[in-house]
Motif scaffolding. Structure first.
Motif, PDB file in Angstrom:
ATOM      1  N   PHE A  60     -68.053  42.378  30.194  1.00 16.98           N
ATOM      2  CA  PHE A  60     -69.193  41.623  29.967  1.00 16.98           C
ATOM      3  C   PHE A  60     -69.962  41.508  28.516  1.00 16.98           C
ATOM      4  O   PHE A  60     -70.303  42.593  28.218  1.00 16.98           O
ATOM      5  CB  PHE A  60     -70.152  41.613  31.129  1.00 16.98           C
ATOM      6  N   PRO A  61     -70.308  40.363  28.337  1.00 14.25           N
ATOM      7  CA  PRO A  61     -71.369  40.159  26.939  1.00 14.25           C
ATOM      8  C   PRO A  61     -72.513  40.949  27.131  1.00 14.25           C
ATOM      9  O   PRO A  61     -73.132  41.005  28.138  1.00 14.25           O
ATOM     10  CB  PRO A  61     -71.146  38.826  26.795  1.00 14.25           C
ATOM     11  N   THR A  62     -72.961  41.624  26.030  1.00 12.90           N
ATOM     12  CA  THR A  62     -74.300  42.411  26.279  1.00 12.90           C
ATOM     13  C   THR A  62     -75.362  41.453  26.599  1.00 12.90           C
ATOM     14  O   THR A  62     -76.119  41.851  27.216  1.00 12.90           O
ATOM     15  CB  THR A  62     -74.383  43.087  25.055  1.00 12.90           C
ATOM     16  N   GLU A  63     -75.252  40.216  26.092  1.00 12.59           N
ATOM     17  CA  GLU A  63     -76.571  39.335  26.327  1.00 12.59           C
ATOM     18  C   GLU A  63     -76.644  39.007  27.845  1.00 12.59           C
ATOM     19  O   GLU A  63     -77.682  38.694  28.450  1.00 12.59           O
ATOM     20  CB  GLU A  63     -76.266  38.219  25.740  1.00 12.59           C
ATOM     21  N   LEU A  64     -75.582  38.952  28.676  1.00 14.74           N
ATOM     22  CA  LEU A  64     -75.623  38.638  30.207  1.00 14.74           C
ATOM     23  C   LEU A  64     -75.883  40.155  30.659  1.00 14.74           C
ATOM     24  O   LEU A  64     -76.676  40.066  31.700  1.00 14.74           O
ATOM     25  CB  LEU A  64     -74.292  38.321  30.413  1.00 14.74           C
ATOM     26  N   ILE A  65     -75.480  41.019  30.519  1.00 16.16           N
ATOM     27  CA  ILE A  65     -75.496  42.347  31.465  1.00 16.16           C
ATOM     28  C   ILE A  65     -76.402  43.507  30.711  1.00 16.16           C
ATOM     29  O   ILE A  65     -76.576  44.410  31.390  1.00 16.16           O
ATOM     30  CB  ILE A  65     -74.105  42.834  31.757  1.00 16.16           C
ATOM     31  N   LYS A  66     -76.574  43.375  29.427  1.00 14.94           N
ATOM     32  CA  LYS A  66     -77.639  44.252  28.802  1.00 14.94           C
ATOM     33  C   LYS A  66     -76.917  45.532  28.046  1.00 14.94           C
ATOM     34  O   LYS A  66     -77.528  46.139  27.397  1.00 14.94           O
ATOM     35  CB  LYS A  66     -78.780  44.630  29.650  1.00 14.94           C
ATOM     36  N   ARG A  67     -75.656  45.549  28.358  1.00 11.58           N
ATOM     37  CA  ARG A  67     -74.842  46.799  27.994  1.00 11.58           C
ATOM     38  C   ARG A  67     -73.401  46.211  28.238  1.00 11.58           C
ATOM     39  O   ARG A  67     -73.031  45.655  29.299  1.00 11.58           O
ATOM     40  CB  ARG A  67     -75.056  47.902  28.435  1.00 11.58           C
ATOM     41  N   GLN A  68     -72.499  46.599  27.339  1.00 11.37           N
ATOM     42  CA  GLN A  68     -71.103  46.061  27.577  1.00 11.37           C
ATOM     43  C   GLN A  68     -70.368  47.213  28.357  1.00 11.37           C
ATOM     44  O   GLN A  68     -70.513  48.489  27.910  1.00 11.37           O
ATOM     45  CB  GLN A  68     -70.505  45.918  26.106  1.00 11.37           C
ATOM     46  N   PHE A  69     -69.814  46.707  29.289  1.00 14.66           N
ATOM     47  CA  PHE A  69     -68.839  47.955  29.974  1.00 14.66           C
ATOM     48  C   PHE A  69     -67.812  47.120  30.499  1.00 14.66           C
ATOM     49  O   PHE A  69     -67.604  45.997  30.629  1.00 14.66           O
ATOM     50  CB  PHE A  69     -69.755  48.707  31.216  1.00 14.66           C
ATOM     51  N   MET A  70     -66.729  47.883  30.926  1.00 15.84           N
ATOM     52  CA  MET A  70     -65.606  47.348  31.659  1.00 15.84           C
ATOM     53  C   MET A  70     -65.365  48.199  32.743  1.00 15.84           C
ATOM     54  O   MET A  70     -65.528  49.438  32.837  1.00 15.84           O
ATOM     55  CB  MET A  70     -64.469  47.396  30.698  1.00 15.84           C
ATOM     56  N   THR A  71     -65.253  47.770  34.150  1.00 18.42           N
ATOM     57  CA  THR A  71     -65.163  48.511  35.185  1.00 18.42           C
ATOM     58  C   THR A  71     -63.960  47.792  36.048  1.00 18.42           C
ATOM     59  O   THR A  71     -63.823  46.565  36.131  1.00 18.42           O
ATOM     60  CB  THR A  71     -66.385  48.689  36.076  1.00 18.42           C
ATOM     61  N   LEU A  72     -63.409  48.597  37.022  1.00 21.81           N
ATOM     62  CA  LEU A  72     -62.578  48.091  38.017  1.00 21.81           C
ATOM     63  C   LEU A  72     -62.731  48.645  39.348  1.00 21.81           C
ATOM     64  O   LEU A  72     -63.092  50.038  39.336  1.00 21.81           O
ATOM     65  CB  LEU A  72     -61.032  48.328  37.492  1.00 21.81           C
ATOM     66  N   GLN A  73     -63.002  47.969  40.285  1.00 19.26           N
ATOM     67  CA  GLN A  73     -63.471  48.437  41.632  1.00 19.26           C
ATOM     68  C   GLN A  73     -62.615  48.098  42.547  1.00 19.26           C
ATOM     69  O   GLN A  73     -62.254  46.860  42.603  1.00 19.26           O
ATOM     70  CB  GLN A  73     -64.926  47.887  41.896  1.00 19.26           C
ATOM     71  N   TYR A  74     -62.199  49.006  43.417  1.00 28.53           N
ATOM     72  CA  TYR A  74     -61.228  48.434  44.564  1.00 28.53           C
ATOM     73  C   TYR A  74     -62.169  48.317  45.792  1.00 28.53           C
ATOM     74  O   TYR A  74     -63.003  49.466  46.170  1.00 28.53           O
ATOM     75  CB  TYR A  74     -60.138  49.720  44.545  1.00 28.53           C
ATOM     76  N   PHE A  75     -61.771  47.730  46.599  1.00 28.73           N
ATOM     77  CA  PHE A  75     -62.389  47.361  48.185  1.00 28.73           C
ATOM     78  C   PHE A  75     -62.056  48.599  48.993  1.00 28.73           C
ATOM     79  O   PHE A  75     -60.699  49.065  48.772  1.00 28.73           O
ATOM     80  CB  PHE A  75     -62.019  46.151  48.751  1.00 28.73           C
ATOM     81  N   LEU A  76     -62.949  49.371  49.429  1.00 26.24           N
ATOM     82  CA  LEU A  76     -62.298  50.777  50.251  1.00 26.24           C
ATOM     83  C   LEU A  76     -61.472  50.469  51.125  1.00 26.24           C
ATOM     84  O   LEU A  76     -60.893  51.521  51.625  1.00 26.24           O
ATOM     85  CB  LEU A  76     -63.954  51.238  50.754  1.00 26.24           C
ATOM     86  N   ASN A  77     -61.249  49.455  51.871  1.00 28.87           N
ATOM     87  CA  ASN A  77     -60.313  49.103  52.730  1.00 28.87           C
ATOM     88  C   ASN A  77     -58.798  49.596  52.551  1.00 28.87           C
ATOM     89  O   ASN A  77     -57.756  49.760  53.415  1.00 28.87           O
ATOM     90  CB  ASN A  77     -60.079  47.657  53.566  1.00 28.87           C
ATOM     91  N   ILE A  78     -58.305  49.466  51.194  1.00 30.05           N
ATOM     92  CA  ILE A  78     -57.163  49.628  50.696  1.00 30.05           C
ATOM     93  C   ILE A  78     -56.814  51.247  50.627  1.00 30.05           C
ATOM     94  O   ILE A  78     -55.453  51.620  50.616  1.00 30.05           O
ATOM     95  CB  ILE A  78     -56.803  49.046  49.516  1.00 30.05           C
ATOM     96  N   LYS A  79     -57.819  52.070  50.989  1.00 26.75           N
ATOM     97  CA  LYS A  79     -57.396  53.674  50.909  1.00 26.75           C
ATOM     98  C   LYS A  79     -56.198  53.828  51.864  1.00 26.75           C
ATOM     99  O   LYS A  79     -56.635  53.136  53.016  1.00 26.75           O
ATOM    100  CB  LYS A  79     -58.481  54.178  51.342  1.00 26.75           C
TER     101      LYS A  79
END
Length: 86
Positions: A60-79
């Motif tokens: 995400f661009p910093t102006e939208l989220i206030k800090r730049q980060f990259m994350t990948l989240q998995y929905f817990l049901n796939i465990k």
């Protein structure tokens, strides 16, 4: 499990995005804000098992989220579905 990756925001359920973020304990907002954030991201990826969204990532661009980060989240049901083993 039939894993499919999508690298754009076409036909994304923004309500599902909020649900996944809430389930994994991350900040979540109304669907309009998530839509704006992902549509303005440098990179996006959505993971699906068949047609069910099970994961997402964005840089995400910093102006939208206030800090730049990259994350990948998995929905817990796939465990336990052999996506990854310890």
């Amino acid at each position: 499990m039939k894993l499919r990756l999508q690298f754009d925001t076409t036909n994304i359920s923004w309500e599902r995005v909020a649900e996944i973020l809430q389930t994994v304990g991350m900040a979540y907002h109304d669907s309009a804000l998530h839509k704006t954030a992902f549509e303005n991201s440098y990179v996006v990826v959505f993971a699906f098992d068949e047609d069910e969204m099970i994961g997402l990532a964005g840089q995400f661009p910093t102006e939208l989220i206030k800090r730049q980060f990259m994350t990948l989240q998995y929905f817990l049901n796939i465990k336990g579905k052999a996506l990854a083993k310890p």
